[in-house]
Scaffold this active site. Structure first.
Site, mmCIF file in Angstrom:
data_model
loop_
_atom_site.group_PDB
_atom_site.id
_atom_site.type_symbol
_atom_site.label_atom_id
_atom_site.label_comp_id
_atom_site.label_asym_id
_atom_site.label_seq_id
_atom_site.Cartn_x
_atom_site.Cartn_y
_atom_site.Cartn_z
ATOM 1 N N THR A 1 40.482 45.437 37.525
ATOM 2 C CA THR A 1 40.439 44.143 36.842
ATOM 3 C C THR A 1 41.831 43.681 36.423
ATOM 4 O O THR A 1 42.038 42.499 36.183
ATOM 5 C CB THR A 1 39.555 44.238 35.578
ATOM 6 O OG1 THR A 1 39.862 45.478 34.927
ATOM 7 C CG2 THR A 1 38.077 44.226 35.936
ATOM 8 N N ASP A 2 42.802 44.613 36.335
ATOM 9 C CA ASP A 2 44.107 44.217 35.767
ATOM 10 C C ASP A 2 44.817 43.192 36.636
ATOM 11 O O ASP A 2 45.279 42.161 36.157
ATOM 12 C CB ASP A 2 44.992 45.431 35.422
ATOM 13 C CG ASP A 2 45.331 46.348 36.574
ATOM 14 O OD1 ASP A 2 44.773 46.196 37.687
ATOM 15 O OD2 ASP A 2 46.184 47.256 36.361
ATOM 16 N N TYR B 1 44.203 49.898 48.616
ATOM 17 C CA TYR B 1 44.413 49.257 47.312
ATOM 18 C C TYR B 1 44.885 47.818 47.507
ATOM 19 O O TYR B 1 44.316 46.872 46.953
ATOM 20 C CB TYR B 1 45.435 50.051 46.498
ATOM 21 C CG TYR B 1 45.634 49.524 45.099
ATOM 22 C CD1 TYR B 1 44.910 50.019 44.034
ATOM 23 C CD2 TYR B 1 46.540 48.491 44.847
ATOM 24 C CE1 TYR B 1 45.074 49.527 42.742
ATOM 25 C CE2 TYR B 1 46.715 47.983 43.578
ATOM 26 C CZ TYR B 1 45.987 48.502 42.532
ATOM 27 O OH TYR B 1 46.164 47.998 41.259
ATOM 28 N N ASP C 1 48.694 50.587 33.867
ATOM 29 C CA ASP C 1 49.197 51.957 33.711
ATOM 30 C C ASP C 1 50.497 51.987 32.920
ATOM 31 O O ASP C 1 50.687 52.819 32.023
ATOM 32 C CB ASP C 1 49.422 52.602 35.086
ATOM 33 C CG ASP C 1 48.183 52.553 35.953
ATOM 34 O OD1 ASP C 1 47.093 52.289 35.420
ATOM 35 O OD2 ASP C 1 48.304 52.768 37.175
HETATM 36 C C1 GLA Z 1 45.881 51.923 39.710
HETATM 37 C C2 GLA Z 1 46.818 50.753 39.447
HETATM 38 C C3 GLA Z 1 46.360 49.940 38.227
HETATM 39 C C4 GLA Z 1 44.883 49.568 38.341
HETATM 40 C C5 GLA Z 1 44.039 50.788 38.715
HETATM 41 C C6 GLA Z 1 42.607 50.435 38.985
HETATM 42 O O1 GLA Z 1 45.955 52.833 38.649
HETATM 43 O O2 GLA Z 1 48.134 51.206 39.225
HETATM 44 O O3 GLA Z 1 47.175 48.797 38.084
HETATM 45 O O4 GLA Z 1 44.706 48.514 39.243
HETATM 46 O O5 GLA Z 1 44.543 51.452 39.854
HETATM 47 O O6 GLA Z 1 41.970 49.989 37.836
#
Ligand code: GLA
Length: 389
Positions: free
Chosen positions: A42-43, A225, A176
């Site tokens: 969601t970020d 991703y 993160d």
């Molecule tokens: C990784 C990415 C984050 C986020 C997560 C999934 O950790 O670095 O920015 O998108 O995946 O929630």
């Protein structure tokens, strides 16, 4: 990426090891890995996330030096790196993250100082616990602190994201780096990724955080991703045809998305449905934590896992089996896969007095189902990056 190992480190031991390697007293910095309680992918869709820091850290010891070079060594990897602050470019290997952070800080106007850096980490690598963010933020804090200039913690967050985007090639969101920087002990942090407003969510006394590592390594830079991110953007483009003011999936309700189902290819619809429903689950989970409502949290975690498995398609057999193993174990309150997906860990809320029986029952059931050994980590919600004085 990380320099990982399962050994635990203490600041005193790291300071001593680094002093011997760098030939004199060092300044010592650290930043934690993280576990996301709910709000996955969601970020970068400018939605909500609810991560907490874990008590596993990447440490960076630093000494200023004359000239313009950064010299970097690690306890876990034999390669060392030497690069000029005037010519920062992507490197092969772990030094890439440091080069990217240094570049990101300089791009924000911080005048960096040449330094010797020594890095060591206890954040499991490739497990979805943000070992790369812990490396970025600990390095960023070291370099920014050595510069002597005043800086905002958000500089570190931005520099870490720059390292991911421009150096590592992962189009990740802000979660993160944000939690590794701003975390508070005993709390998760509910972050609105659209405006970076955040609030602390106290973890109730009736639950412990337990992370179960499947041992299946995920590789974020792997195209999946970035592909998910692209699919969400395609969804936004299609939805904007009807309502041009939509800037991200954050602006879309589930009723609106469902009304436009026929306008979206089925895969794109499912990707969008995960994001839109997951945002709501984060908001609901924040309230459920506040109320200590574990029955509600169990339903929300379970729905989140199912949505990632079926709509976002980022789970894997081992993650599904680990969730099933935990659900049947004593003390289980709620659980789901966590992080970017395709391997890595599950996050569980467990009755504090039953953590040990939970650990052994889950590890046993997982081994029976997969033939693999689970690494099970009980962790408090830890504090964010700091200099150790
Ligand atoms: C990784 C990415 C984050 C986020 C997560 C999934 O950790 O670095 O920015 O998108 O995946 O929630």
């Amino acid at each position: 990426m990380s320099l990982s190992s399962s050994q635990r480190l203490t600041p005193a031991a790291v300071r001593e090891m680094a002093g011997a390697r760098l030939g004199g007293p060092v300044r010592l910095f650290r930043a934690p890995g993280r576990v996301n309680l709910i709000g996955e992918h969601t970020d970068y869709n400018l939605g909500f996330v609810l991560p907490a820091a874990i008590d596993r850290y990447t440490y960076v010891a630093a000494r200023p030096r004359a000239g313009r070079e950064l010299r970097m060594a690690s306890a876990q990897f034999p390669e060392t790196f030497s690069l000029s602050l005037d010519q920062l470019k992507p490197l092969r290997g772990w030094g890439n993250y440091l080069a990217g952070v240094a570049d990101g800080l300089q791009a924000q106007g911080l005048p960096l100082h040449a330094a010797e850096l020594f890095v060591t980490s206890e954040v499991p690598y490739g497990a979805g616990l943000s070992s790369s963010a812990a490396l970025e933020i600990s390095t960023g804090l070291a370099l920014a602190s050595l510069s002597g200039a005043s800086f905002d913690p958000l500089h570190l967050v931005r520099a870490g994201q720059h390292a991911e985007h421009a150096f590592a090639g992962t189009q990740s969101g802000v979660m993160d780096q944000f939690i590794s920087t701003f975390a508070r002990a005993g709390h998760a942090l509910r972050l609105d990724c659209r405006n970076l407003e955040w609030e602390l969510v106290a973890l109730p006394a009736g639950c412990a955080l337990v992370i179960c590592n499947t041992g299946v390594k995920h590789e974020l830079a792997g195209s999946e991703y970035n592909q998910r991110r692209q699919e969400c953007e395609t969804g936004v483009d299609l939805l904007r045809r009807d309502r041009p003011e939509i800037a991200s999936l954050r602006d879309v309700t589930i009723a609106e998305l469902t009304a436009h189902q026929a306008d979206l290819p089925p895969v794109i619809f499912r990707r969008c449905r995960h994001i839109v429903t997951e945002n709501q689950r984060v908001l609901d989970a924040g309230r459920a934590f506040h109320d200590g409502d574990f029955a509600r949290l169990r339903r929300l975690f379970s729905a989140s896992h199912a949505s990632m498995r079926d709509d976002y398609e980022i789970s894997c057999r081992e993650l599904d089996l680990m969730v099933a193993a935990a659900e049947a174990a004593p003390g289980f309150l709620a659980g789901r896969m966590t992080g970017g997906g395709f391997g890595g860990c599950t996050v569980n809320l467990v009755r504090p007095e039953l953590v040990e029986p939970f650990r052994s029952a889950t590890a046993h059931a997982y081994a029976q189902a997969t033939g693999r050994e689970a690494e099970i980590i009980a962790t408090p919600a830890a504090a964010g990056c700091e200099e150790l004085l």
